[in-house]
Design a protein around this motif. Structure first.
Motif, short mmCIF file in Angstrom:
data_model
loop_
_atom_site.label_atom_id
_atom_site.label_comp_id
_atom_site.label_asym_id
_atom_site.label_seq_id
_atom_site.Cartn_x
_atom_site.Cartn_y
_atom_site.Cartn_z
N GLY A 121 14.76 20.65 32.68
CA GLY A 121 14.69 20.40 34.11
C GLY A 121 13.90 21.41 34.92
O GLY A 121 13.91 21.35 36.15
N LYS A 122 13.20 22.33 34.23
CA LYS A 122 12.45 23.36 34.94
C LYS A 122 10.98 23.33 34.54
O LYS A 122 10.60 22.67 33.59
CB LYS A 122 13.05 24.74 34.65
N GLY A 123 10.16 24.09 35.26
CA GLY A 123 8.75 24.17 34.95
C GLY A 123 8.46 25.19 33.87
O GLY A 123 9.36 25.85 33.35
N LEU A 124 7.19 25.29 33.50
CA LEU A 124 6.78 26.26 32.51
C LEU A 124 6.97 27.67 33.03
O LEU A 124 6.65 27.97 34.19
CB LEU A 124 5.31 26.05 32.13
N GLU A 125 7.45 28.55 32.17
CA GLU A 125 7.67 29.96 32.51
C GLU A 125 6.93 30.82 31.49
O GLU A 125 7.12 30.66 30.28
CB GLU A 125 9.16 30.29 32.49
N TRP A 126 6.11 31.73 31.96
CA TRP A 126 5.45 32.67 31.07
C TRP A 126 6.49 33.66 30.52
O TRP A 126 7.35 34.14 31.25
CB TRP A 126 4.36 33.42 31.83
N VAL A 127 6.37 33.97 29.21
CA VAL A 127 7.34 34.83 28.55
C VAL A 127 6.72 36.16 28.11
O VAL A 127 7.27 37.23 28.38
CB VAL A 127 7.94 34.12 27.32
N ALA A 128 5.57 36.09 27.40
CA ALA A 128 4.99 37.31 26.84
C ALA A 128 3.51 37.08 26.57
O ALA A 128 3.05 35.95 26.40
CB ALA A 128 5.70 37.71 25.55
N GLU A 129 2.78 38.20 26.51
CA GLU A 129 1.33 38.17 26.30
C GLU A 129 0.95 39.35 25.44
O GLU A 129 1.51 40.44 25.58
CB GLU A 129 0.63 38.24 27.65
N ILE A 130 -0.06 39.14 24.56
CA ILE A 130 -0.52 40.22 23.69
C ILE A 130 -2.04 40.24 23.67
O ILE A 130 -2.69 39.19 23.64
CB ILE A 130 0.06 40.07 22.27
N ALA A 131 -2.59 41.45 23.69
CA ALA A 131 -4.03 41.63 23.68
C ALA A 131 -4.62 41.23 22.33
O ALA A 131 -3.92 41.23 21.31
CB ALA A 131 -4.36 43.09 23.98
N PRO A 132 -5.92 40.91 22.28
CA PRO A 132 -6.53 40.49 21.02
C PRO A 132 -6.34 41.49 19.88
O PRO A 132 -6.12 41.08 18.73
CB PRO A 132 -8.01 40.34 21.39
N GLY A 133 -6.39 42.77 20.18
CA GLY A 133 -6.22 43.78 19.14
C GLY A 133 -4.82 44.34 19.05
O GLY A 133 -4.59 45.37 18.40
N THR B 240 9.92 40.52 21.09
CA THR B 240 8.73 41.25 20.69
C THR B 240 7.65 40.27 20.26
O THR B 240 7.89 39.45 19.36
CB THR B 240 9.03 42.22 19.54
N ILE B 241 6.49 40.36 20.90
CA ILE B 241 5.36 39.51 20.54
C ILE B 241 4.47 40.29 19.58
O ILE B 241 4.29 41.51 19.70
CB ILE B 241 4.58 39.09 21.81
N SER B 242 3.92 39.59 18.59
CA SER B 242 3.03 40.24 17.63
C SER B 242 2.03 39.20 17.12
O SER B 242 2.16 38.01 17.40
CB SER B 242 3.81 40.85 16.46
N ARG B 243 1.04 39.67 16.38
CA ARG B 243 0.02 38.75 15.87
C ARG B 243 -0.57 39.30 14.58
O ARG B 243 -0.55 40.50 14.33
CB ARG B 243 -1.07 38.55 16.92
N GLU B 244 -1.09 38.38 13.77
CA GLU B 244 -1.84 38.73 12.57
C GLU B 244 -3.14 37.96 12.63
O GLU B 244 -3.23 36.79 12.23
CB GLU B 244 -1.06 38.35 11.31
N ASN B 245 -4.16 38.60 13.16
CA ASN B 245 -5.43 37.90 13.37
C ASN B 245 -6.05 37.42 12.06
O ASN B 245 -6.70 36.37 12.03
CB ASN B 245 -6.40 38.80 14.13
N ASP B 246 -5.84 38.18 10.99
CA ASP B 246 -6.43 37.77 9.71
C ASP B 246 -5.80 36.50 9.18
O ASP B 246 -6.39 35.81 8.36
CB ASP B 246 -6.33 38.90 8.70
N LYS B 247 -4.57 36.20 9.64
CA LYS B 247 -3.90 34.96 9.23
C LYS B 247 -3.96 33.90 10.33
O LYS B 247 -3.40 32.81 10.17
CB LYS B 247 -2.44 35.26 8.89
N ASN B 248 -4.61 34.25 11.45
CA ASN B 248 -4.72 33.32 12.58
C ASN B 248 -3.34 32.91 13.10
O ASN B 248 -3.13 31.73 13.43
CB ASN B 248 -5.56 32.10 12.21
N ARG B 249 -2.43 33.86 13.15
CA ARG B 249 -1.04 33.58 13.54
C ARG B 249 -0.55 34.56 14.60
O ARG B 249 -1.01 35.68 14.69
CB ARG B 249 -0.12 33.65 12.34
N MET B 250 0.44 34.08 15.36
CA MET B 250 1.12 34.89 16.34
C MET B 250 2.61 34.65 16.18
O MET B 250 3.02 33.60 15.69
CB MET B 250 0.66 34.51 17.76
N TYR B 251 3.43 35.62 16.65
CA TYR B 251 4.87 35.53 16.45
C TYR B 251 5.61 35.95 17.73
O TYR B 251 5.07 36.66 18.58
CB TYR B 251 5.30 36.45 15.31
#
Length: 115
Positions: A42-54, A69-80
């Motif tokens: 029943g609500k709109g989109l809410e931003w939660v977290a953001e991570i820089a490319p590196g 905690t937001i994280s990413r693995e660029n070599d696997k083309n994935r974010m968590y």
């Protein structure tokens, strides 16, 4: 045409944890600031977290600071998104997105926090 697929959602009790994954296809995720956004019932989109490319910097909305905690693995083309100490108010569909507004996002994964 690139797209993203989220996974890892589910039903969890308050205080529990979940780890969401976002797999990108058709584009290189590493070239973008990446975001998690969510939409509660029943609500709109809410931003939660953001991570820089590196992964040099990350930002969080106040309600999840210290718990998510937001994280990413660029070599696997994935974010968590590691979500700890979940609360009932975290119940929502969670999307990975290439911007804070969720204009380009995946199909979402449902997270339900309930006892």
């Amino acid at each position: 045409q690139g797209y993203m697929v989220e996974s890892g959602g589910g039903l969890v009790q308050p205080g529990g944890s979940l780890r969401l994954s976002c797999a990108a296809s058709g584009f290189t995720l590493g070239g973008y600031w990446m975001n998690w956004v969510r939409q509660a019932p029943g609500k709109g989109l809410e931003w939660v977290a953001e991570i820089a490319p590196g992964s040099t910097v990350a930002y969080y909305t106040d309600s999840v600071k210290g718990r998510f905690t937001i994280s990413r693995e660029n070599d696997k083309n994935r974010m968590y998104l590691q979500m700890n100490s979940l609360r009932t108010e975290d119940t929502a569909v969670y999307y990975c997105a290439t911007d804070r507004f969720g204009a380009q996002r995946g199909q979402g994964t449902q997270v339900t926090v309930s006892s």
